[in-house]
Each structure stands twice: as structure tokens, then as C-alpha cells.
Design an enzyme around this catalytic site. Sequence first.
Site, PDB file in Angstrom:
ATOM      1  CE  LYS A 109      37.343  38.523  62.897  1.00 12.09           C
ATOM      2  NZ  LYS A 109      37.980  38.036  64.135  1.00 12.09           N
TER       3      LYS A 109
HETATM    4  C1  PLP Z   1      37.755  38.681  65.350  1.00  9.91           C
HETATM    5  C2  PLP Z   1      37.820  37.836  66.542  1.00  9.91           C
HETATM    6  C3  PLP Z   1      37.265  38.258  67.756  1.00  9.91           C
HETATM    7  C4  PLP Z   1      36.617  39.618  67.929  1.00  9.91           C
HETATM    8  O1  PLP Z   1      35.481  39.780  67.130  1.00  9.91           O
HETATM    9  P1  PLP Z   1      34.906  41.249  66.833  1.00  9.91           P
HETATM   10  O2  PLP Z   1      33.784  41.047  65.908  1.00  9.91           O
HETATM   11  O3  PLP Z   1      36.032  42.006  66.222  1.00  9.91           O
HETATM   12  O4  PLP Z   1      34.510  41.815  68.131  1.00  9.91           O
HETATM   13  C5  PLP Z   1      37.303  37.372  68.816  1.00  9.91           C
HETATM   14  N1  PLP Z   1      37.877  36.158  68.714  1.00  9.91           N
HETATM   15  C6  PLP Z   1      38.426  35.728  67.575  1.00  9.91           C
HETATM   16  C7  PLP Z   1      39.056  34.375  67.526  1.00  9.91           C
HETATM   17  C8  PLP Z   1      38.418  36.541  66.447  1.00  9.91           C
HETATM   18  O5  PLP Z   1      38.961  36.119  65.317  1.00  9.91           O
END
Ligand code: PLP
Length: 471
Positions: A109
Site C-alpha cells: 500500500k
Molecule cells: C490491503 C492488503 C491486501 C488486499 O488488497 P486490496 O487492494 O484490498 O484487495 C492484501 N495483502 C495485504 C498485505 C494488504 O495490506
Amino acid sequence: MKYVSTRGQIEPVEFQDAVLMGLADDGGLIVPESIPDVSDRLVAWSSLSYSDLAFEVLRLFIGDIPDADLKSLIAKTYGPAFDPAPAQTVKVGPIYILELWHGPTLAFKDIALQLLGNLFEYILSRTKGRLNILGATSGDTGSAAIAGCRGRAGIDIFIMHPAGRVSPIQQRQMTTVPDENVHNIAVAGNFDDCQRIMKTLAADLVFKRKYSLGAVNSVNWARVLAQIVYYFKAVFDVRDQTGAERVRVEIPTGNFGDILAGWYARQMGLPISKLILATNENDILTRFFSTGEYSTGRLIQTLSPSMDIQVASNFERYLYYRLDCNASRLRALMDGFARTGSLRVEADSVAANTAATAPMSVDPAILAGVGTQDDVLATIRKYHEQYDYLLDPHTAVGVAVAERLEVEDVDPLICLSTAHPAKFPEAIKKATGQDLAHHPAIDALANLPTRCVELPNDIEAVRKFIVKTIS
Ligand SMILES: *Cc1c(COP(=O)(O)O)cnc(C)c1O
């Protein structure tokens, strides 16, 4: 490029307004008016650096930031904060792991939220405005959003997390940040409750305008946009190494944000033969792609907490395209979903798209499967023992599903690795019997002071806290 709402009831806006709006003012999600086709540029792009590639992709979607400014925004974002680079492809056994966790909070993210922080600051510095970010997190969004916005002029950031339901490390990553513009809220509820509070306040237009409410959740278009870039980077890297024409990409999924970026990349002409969607036991999306029915189930806590989600906020964007961008049909479906917790994509459009190959999917481009907690533990163990590589539990959900769905497919497989294993040491311990998952940045958090307020699962309590804090 102009932006419209999936619900069709806002005037088209430019990119910067789309970023500030977050959730569209009509309650829908913001989407670009069209999706550019870049098929004829793939060869030219395939040797670009990450930043140069980001510039080429982003400028197609950003009409109101001059090229020179966009270049410096990107240079500032994807510089030393990512060590050694935002996206690294490594071959592990039979698959390619796309490591996306080389940013400040060790989760993918960061790639979008570091850009979003810089975009907010850029936009606010020109308008002399202020922004109050309200976000909901099941773990990783919160720390990455805080890392993207901490200490920035003109911004206060309020992040709600479900009390006691994020990992201790995720909690510390959020609550040890000392900057005064950072406000952590532990809500006595689950992640969907946090998300509901956020959506309700963001849909209250009087409140949203009066307090300049902004969004960092993946409803914000800039996040999806930033993520499109690494699909290009990874596919180019793997084509380079293998000579393959097309590749498959597997994505562990919660809010459908990351995979949606892959879907856009594919629509733009990137040769992805299949997108493989992986959920944990919270399988609303897997069920949808197998049956055409999207209906909420009971929320289950798993070893992959960032995917413990029943209502995937970005799914509406996908649905909009599935309905041929028909906003009034989408509104009717979403209204029905709000009332009943369930919606169905019409049988005829499902049937028309059903691939002849097993397993069944309502979209020939997307295969879906569930990685259970047992799968996760077995997969972490296997990759550690056979390849000396540690998968975090989210990545392991995806790898488990991809291995199971590998039905005689020759296209190379990229599995997105969404977090560094040191963020989830308990799962690693459970899988391997050893305390293997460490990272100096995480270990350093153990003894820092924390800051967080506890609030009931109540919209008004959160509203009051925001008003009191900023006035
Ligand atoms: C947020 C997250 C996901 C899922 O991502 P999305 O965009 O919500 O589908 C998967 N793995 C980790 C470690 C995350 O932080």
C-alpha cells in the site's frame, strides 16, 4: 482525462478534483471517462525505469498537472523511500514473486499512499486549502496512509481501526507515529463497521464540505492509478526473463483494489492472459466469480487480516464496467445490495462470458479461489523448506490458490507479494515452528510510546471527535 461517477450523478471532474473528492459526491466511485489503449507503446515502455514508467502511465490519466510537476512528484515519491525499488520481481521455485513491500511500512500500500500524500500536498499548496483525511483500516492501509500523510502541511489524518482486530505490529506501526496531525481511533467493532462509519460521514455532503473531508482508502482513484504501474513493470520484467508473450498474474484480494489496477492494466493492452483472484475464507469475491452472486457472509478472522473483508469497496468499479458503464443499472443493483446484502449479475451476461474451461468463472479474464488458513500454513512451510523464501500470510493465500488453479497453463505466473513477513511473525512461527520473520524497522517499534483514542462503534461519536480535534 475527465472523471465521472459510477452512479452517474456528478458533473465530470479533472484529476485533482477526483483525488480530493475521494468517494464521489453521489455515493459512487470515481472512474476515468475512458481507458486508454497503450498496446502500441508496450515495446517502447518495456525498458523504462519504474519512475519513467510511472510518468508515462500517470500522464495518460492526469490532464491538470503539468508534465514537469508530475515528473518531480514521481521522483520525490519513488526515490529513497523505496529500498531498493518499489517493485522487485524474484524467481522462487516455479513462480515469480512480485515483491511490493520495499516501502516505509513494508506493505504494497506504500506504493500508492506515498504518491497520494505527495499529491495531496501538491494540490493543497496551490489552493492554500486544508484537508481532513478520514480512513478505515483492517491493518495495512492505516500505517501506509499515516506514513504518506504524517507531518504534511495542511493535512490532518484520522484513521479508524477495529479495536483488538489488527495485529500488534500493525497497531504499533500506526500508533507510534508522533506527528501531531495523526489521529488514531480504535473503534469497538469490526473492519466493516469502520468502513461503514467512514462511508456514512463521507456521504454527508454538508459535513464533508464543511470539514474538507478526504479519503485515502482504495476508493480514492489515485490509489488504483498508482498501482497500475507495477503491473506493467512486472509483466515487462518477466517477459524479458522468459521470452513469453503473455503472463498470468495472481493477486491476494480484500477490497478488490489491487486486482482492479491489474484489470485496468489488462484493459489498456498489457498482455495478461489471466488475473487470478485469491481470497481467504472471507470469500464474497470468489463466490461472485464462481456464481455471479455477490452476497455478504459472516466475517471470519484469519491469519491474513488485511483480507478479512466482506464488502469489497472497489468492486463497484468492476461492476460498472460489467454493466457497460450503465450508471442507472448500477444504481439499481447497489440500492438492492444496500437493502438485501446481495446482488446478482444477470444470468444472460454471465452465460455469455462463461469460459469453457474449468473452473467456471463469470469473467473469462478472472479466475478465483479460496486459500484457507491450512493452505496458508502449508504454503509458508513449503516455500520456506523448498526455496528458503518466507511468504507473508496474505501472499501465501494467493500462492496457494495459484498453485491449485494451475491447470496446464504455460504462461509464466506472477504472484503479488503484498507484505513483508516480519509484519506477521505469529503466522510464520505457526507455519515453520521458528521465529524467523524480522525486520529492523519493525523490531524498533517495540518500545516506542503509542497514541490512540477508543470510541464506540457509533457514527456520531466519530463525527464529534473529528470536529473537536480540528476546531
Ligand atoms: C490491503 C492488503 C491486501 C488486499 O488488497 P486490496 O487492494 O484490498 O484487495 C492484501 N495483502 C495485504 C498485505 C494488504 O495490506
